[in-house]
Design a protein around this motif. Sequence first.
Motif, PDB file in Angstrom:
ATOM      1  N   ASN A 194      19.758  75.639 -11.679  1.00  0.00           N
ATOM      2  CA  ASN A 194      19.479  76.687 -12.662  1.00  0.00           C
ATOM      3  C   ASN A 194      18.009  76.759 -13.052  1.00  0.00           C
ATOM      4  OD1 ASN A 194      22.160  77.419 -12.683  1.00  0.00           O
ATOM      5  ND2 ASN A 194      22.674  76.112 -14.419  1.00  0.00           N
ATOM      6  N   ILE A 195      17.184  75.855 -12.532  1.00  0.00           N
ATOM      7  CA  ILE A 195      15.754  75.893 -12.818  1.00  0.00           C
ATOM      8  C   ILE A 195      14.992  76.051 -11.514  1.00  0.00           C
ATOM      9  CG2 ILE A 195      16.061  74.396 -14.834  1.00  0.00           C
ATOM     10  CD1 ILE A 195      14.696  72.174 -13.168  1.00  0.00           C
ATOM     11  N   ARG A 196      13.731  76.418 -11.628  1.00  0.00           N
ATOM     12  CA  ARG A 196      12.880  76.537 -10.443  1.00  0.00           C
ATOM     13  C   ARG A 196      12.193  75.190 -10.202  1.00  0.00           C
ATOM     14  NH1 ARG A 196      10.844  81.040  -7.902  1.00  0.00           N
ATOM     15  NH2 ARG A 196      11.535  82.371  -9.598  1.00  0.00           N
ATOM     16  N   TYR A 197      12.492  74.586  -9.064  1.00  0.00           N
ATOM     17  CA  TYR A 197      11.946  73.268  -8.769  1.00  0.00           C
ATOM     18  C   TYR A 197      11.532  73.198  -7.306  1.00  0.00           C
ATOM     19  CZ  TYR A 197      16.226  71.996  -6.268  1.00  0.00           C
ATOM     20  OH  TYR A 197      17.260  71.955  -5.372  1.00  0.00           O
ATOM     21  N   ALA A 211       4.909  80.933   4.365  1.00  0.00           N
ATOM     22  CA  ALA A 211       5.618  80.393   3.204  1.00  0.00           C
ATOM     23  C   ALA A 211       5.503  81.340   2.015  1.00  0.00           C
ATOM     24  CB  ALA A 211       5.058  79.016   2.843  1.00  0.00           C
ATOM     25  N   ALA A 212       4.331  81.949   1.836  1.00  0.00           N
ATOM     26  CA  ALA A 212       4.151  82.907   0.746  1.00  0.00           C
ATOM     27  C   ALA A 212       5.012  84.149   0.965  1.00  0.00           C
ATOM     28  CB  ALA A 212       2.678  83.291   0.630  1.00  0.00           C
ATOM     29  N   GLU A 213       5.136  84.589   2.211  1.00  0.00           N
ATOM     30  CA  GLU A 213       5.980  85.743   2.509  1.00  0.00           C
ATOM     31  C   GLU A 213       7.425  85.483   2.100  1.00  0.00           C
ATOM     32  OE1 GLU A 213       5.415  88.732   3.834  1.00  0.00           O
ATOM     33  OE2 GLU A 213       3.268  88.554   4.200  1.00  0.00           O
ATOM     34  N   LEU A 214       7.883  84.243   2.268  1.00  0.00           N
ATOM     35  CA  LEU A 214       9.259  83.902   1.921  1.00  0.00           C
ATOM     36  C   LEU A 214       9.437  83.634   0.435  1.00  0.00           C
ATOM     37  CD1 LEU A 214      10.112  81.501   4.891  1.00  0.00           C
ATOM     38  CD2 LEU A 214      10.989  83.822   4.553  1.00  0.00           C
ATOM     39  N   MET A 269       3.891  74.649  -3.797  1.00  0.00           N
ATOM     40  CA  MET A 269       3.263  75.274  -4.958  1.00  0.00           C
ATOM     41  C   MET A 269       3.391  76.797  -4.927  1.00  0.00           C
ATOM     42  SD  MET A 269       2.438  73.054  -6.990  1.00  0.00           S
ATOM     43  CE  MET A 269       1.906  74.369  -8.072  1.00  0.00           C
ATOM     44  N   LEU A 270       3.583  77.383  -3.754  1.00  0.00           N
ATOM     45  CA  LEU A 270       3.722  78.831  -3.665  1.00  0.00           C
ATOM     46  C   LEU A 270       4.968  79.323  -4.379  1.00  0.00           C
ATOM     47  CD1 LEU A 270       2.679  79.263   0.055  1.00  0.00           C
ATOM     48  CD2 LEU A 270       1.381  80.025  -1.935  1.00  0.00           C
ATOM     49  N   ALA A 271       5.977  78.451  -4.513  1.00  0.00           N
ATOM     50  CA  ALA A 271       7.207  78.835  -5.201  1.00  0.00           C
ATOM     51  C   ALA A 271       7.052  78.802  -6.712  1.00  0.00           C
ATOM     52  CB  ALA A 271       8.352  77.914  -4.776  1.00  0.00           C
ATOM     53  N   ASN A 272       5.902  78.337  -7.192  1.00  0.00           N
ATOM     54  CA  ASN A 272       5.618  78.292  -8.626  1.00  0.00           C
ATOM     55  C   ASN A 272       6.712  77.539  -9.389  1.00  0.00           C
ATOM     56  OD1 ASN A 272       3.935  78.838 -10.793  1.00  0.00           O
ATOM     57  ND2 ASN A 272       4.996  80.729 -11.310  1.00  0.00           N
ATOM     58  N   PRO A 273       6.969  76.264  -9.038  1.00  0.00           N
ATOM     59  CA  PRO A 273       8.088  75.546  -9.658  1.00  0.00           C
ATOM     60  C   PRO A 273       7.755  75.083 -11.072  1.00  0.00           C
ATOM     61  CG  PRO A 273       6.905  74.092  -8.173  1.00  0.00           C
ATOM     62  CD  PRO A 273       6.251  75.446  -8.049  1.00  0.00           C
ATOM     63  N   SER A 274       8.802  74.964 -11.882  1.00  0.00           N
ATOM     64  CA  SER A 274       8.648  74.366 -13.209  1.00  0.00           C
ATOM     65  C   SER A 274       8.675  72.852 -13.127  1.00  0.00           C
ATOM     66  CB  SER A 274       9.763  74.855 -14.140  1.00  0.00           C
ATOM     67  OG  SER A 274       9.657  76.239 -14.380  1.00  0.00           O
TER      68      SER A 274
END
Length: 973
Positions: free
Chosen positions: A132-135, A157-160, A214-219
Amino acid sequence: MEKDLEAGSPSGPAGSNKDPSTERIENDLSLHAVDPVSVHVRNLSVDIDVSPGRFAALSNVFKRRQTPSTKLCKNILRDVSANMPSGSLTAVLGGSGSGKTTMLHALSHRISGGRLQIKGNIHYNKDTQLSNIRYAYVMQNDVLLPTLTVRETLLYAAELRLPPPTTSTERRQVVEDVILELGLKECADTRIGNDIHKGCSGGEKRRTSLGVQMLANPSVLFLDEVTTGLDAASAFQLVRTLKLLANKGRTIIVTIHQPRSEIWGLFDGLVLLSGGAAVYSGSREDCLPYFEGLGFPLPAFVNPAEFLVDLAAIDNRSVDLEQESTARVEALRQAWRKTIANKASWIVGKCGDEPAAINIDNGKGQRLGNLGRQIRVLSARTLKTTYRDPMGMSGSLIEAVTMAIITGWIFLNLDGSLAGIRSRQGALYTAAALQGYLILIFETYRLTIDIKLFDREYAEGVTNVSSFLISRRLARLFVEDLPVPLLYSVIFYFMVGFDAQADQFLVFFAINLLMQYIAVNLAMLCVSVARDFAGASLMGNMAYTIQSLGSGYFVQSNQIPVWVRWIKYTAYVFYGFGAMAANEFVGHTSNPAGTIYDCPAPGGASDPACEEYTGAYVMRSLGFPSNWIWRPIIALVGFVLAFYLGAGIILRYKTVGIGISRARPTEVDNSLGKEDLTAQSLDERLRVTVSLENYSLDIEKRGWTLKKSMKSILKRFNTVFEPGVLNVIMGPSGSGKTSLLNLMADRLHDSLATSYKTTGNMKFDNTVPSAEVVKSMCSYVCQDDDALLARLTVRENLHFAAGLRLPTHLSKIEKRQRAESVLLKLGLKDCADNLVGDDLVKGISGGEKRRVTIAIQILTDPRILLLDEPTSGLDAFTASSIMTVLKGLAEEGRTLILTIHQARSDLFTHFGNILLLARGGSPVFAGKGSSMLPHFASLGFHCPTDTNPADFALDLITVNLQHATLEASTREK
């Protein structure tokens, strides 16, 4: 400086106060703000069943051994509690076997297995579901495509990970910001590379892996052994980047082995483990005062992290040391239990009173991007890696042409005699079965490599099964899937002499095309069940055996015993071979007798003696009906879809995580302090001095257009490596350390695309050795311990290695005696009968594995021993013991040359000669270790008394690529 670091403003390594690299630089990543997430852990326990398995218990019955009636459980983690607030950088420290990685896997829900039991409470804010969180999770081993460049890897990776409404321009800007932030500017257009094709250095690969996440901008960001394989300066820059990311609101949790003293100052929180139990968990600021209150003050000029790891480690180098350290560690555990018992928030808090069994959700979270977008991105990436991979497109096409020519030559221009008719059946079976088998094995091998990236991306929620399966075939439709069967069909069909009718050839090609798709989809099915090549290829070979038995070629299909006759309907070769036979013998003629071959009887086809020469008779003899073309083709289409859907279902629902089947009962490194090393005089041993004169290395690359490009790896330098001391090669990532070792060991070999150009001489005692002399006198210890066989014991590994490596004039007993003497020399006696182990079977510790790897190389008693990063991946305490072993081997008279990334402060005094290389292979210093600091002092660079000299030297020569101003100043320096 300490206060600055504690306040979250990394001031960099101790040294010159005017060094611009110590300034705080924040290149804001072009990412959205993250949702703050705090991680709370209460009473986390992980137990594993180490009782004998079913087969072992059955074996004990036959051997009349008693099997334990109750389960034997081992505690990997015991009641660990911790708080990781949002915006913090928390380090998990401890020696080998302390449970660091297990704790990280439990927090990230990456551990599973029937023998595991996980209890406790883990909350992400107030939620127990990680999905339920971005990790994001950065693995210890980099999973990257070797044929892509760093920039291409990040762009895909950024495209995905950044779908619309993010624009293409914004994605490119994010990628460029990540490249700059992680110091990847100089290698941005360099291919990742692998063991065969040289590319990025280990540190550059590690930073690329971090950039992808880091591209996924995780919490929440989990990192396993993030600095393993990096030099001290690169490790500091990487952890400083993590600190900056934490300052922007992310929760970052890392396991780390050997953090330098400056890295210690970047941590906000700390979890110190010993034997699976916490001896401290809290803020870094309170850590040292806490242990000082227990009577363990930090000595002067000692790295706090090394001090704590040594404090929490069991030292079993002798009985007295083991008893003393065991009592100390147990006292630390009890003291921490009393400490947290007095804090209500540690026991109750937000997470409840009682520990409960943790449900590993293995959720993939929110999917990013629609299916069409994923297919487009993955297809483009797969197409690029396919035509760049020498084993990809070209390998498949060469295989098809070669197989067609060889088999076509065997069945060349078959006539219409009875022998020719029998041979036609063999040719048709070859086309239906053997060509597909080769494709099956080849695709299985490639998939076992590519599936690792899919598993990572699927677990991260950036792709799904459908997009992976569709894109893989779509990208290779016009470069493999169509050309391979077409080339094979054109060459083989007309070489054999089949009927040259267009419709008959097209049916032959269509069947071959379907067999191609069946082979690649069956390979996907096998790999979806077993991720390793051994298991997947075994399944593929078993399936092929069924194809052979039920095909109708070796045994007429109607003659198969009735109780197993059903097997032919499960064999796709039965349909493929039958359709090809019908196409050849009866498919394209109006004559009910089918094709009439060269019957010698005067009556022709109407003569009963000519029945054997008719296609209808051939079909009856094979057990096939006469109208057997389109129905088998439809069945083949069904097999294509069945294997495709089967692979998709298994990939979708089969959990791939960190599983453990069984383990040894103890994690103790039984090799510590058991070495039997004796120094030898000059008269007892011939010592060899290695000198490099005007030595340099360049790499010449050739592309498909034969255009050549030259890259300098090592600039010209002179140095001497002496026997009896530790000769150390140091430098940041990309300085050419490993390349130099490989060059000295004669491990660099030219290929069609790469040539190695060297200048200068390497001399052994002022004599240029031949390649045979180099191989006979040198042994090379790789950075990884992959050469060890996991299912053999330490003793068995050494015995088999002795049998292969020692000369044939030695008897088997003499070889075993040599292996036993080396085993004792490196202190491996107490773990000699333990399995080496792997990811599934827990075996010996990391330090013991490294000793076994070294032991195998010294079986032949080499005079020169080359070691690539012998302490990489080991905790500070174990690394110190390995360096003690190496020092002892050197004192025996050998010439030891080793690269090293992160040296402990107390190891620098043991360095005899040092070669210091800057990025790009430029020599900075070559000489006695004791002369290095005076040399830099004469240039105006003084090493502070509270700084590790090895770290100081690396900081001095490392170019900071994270900011233009820092880059210019550090390059000038």
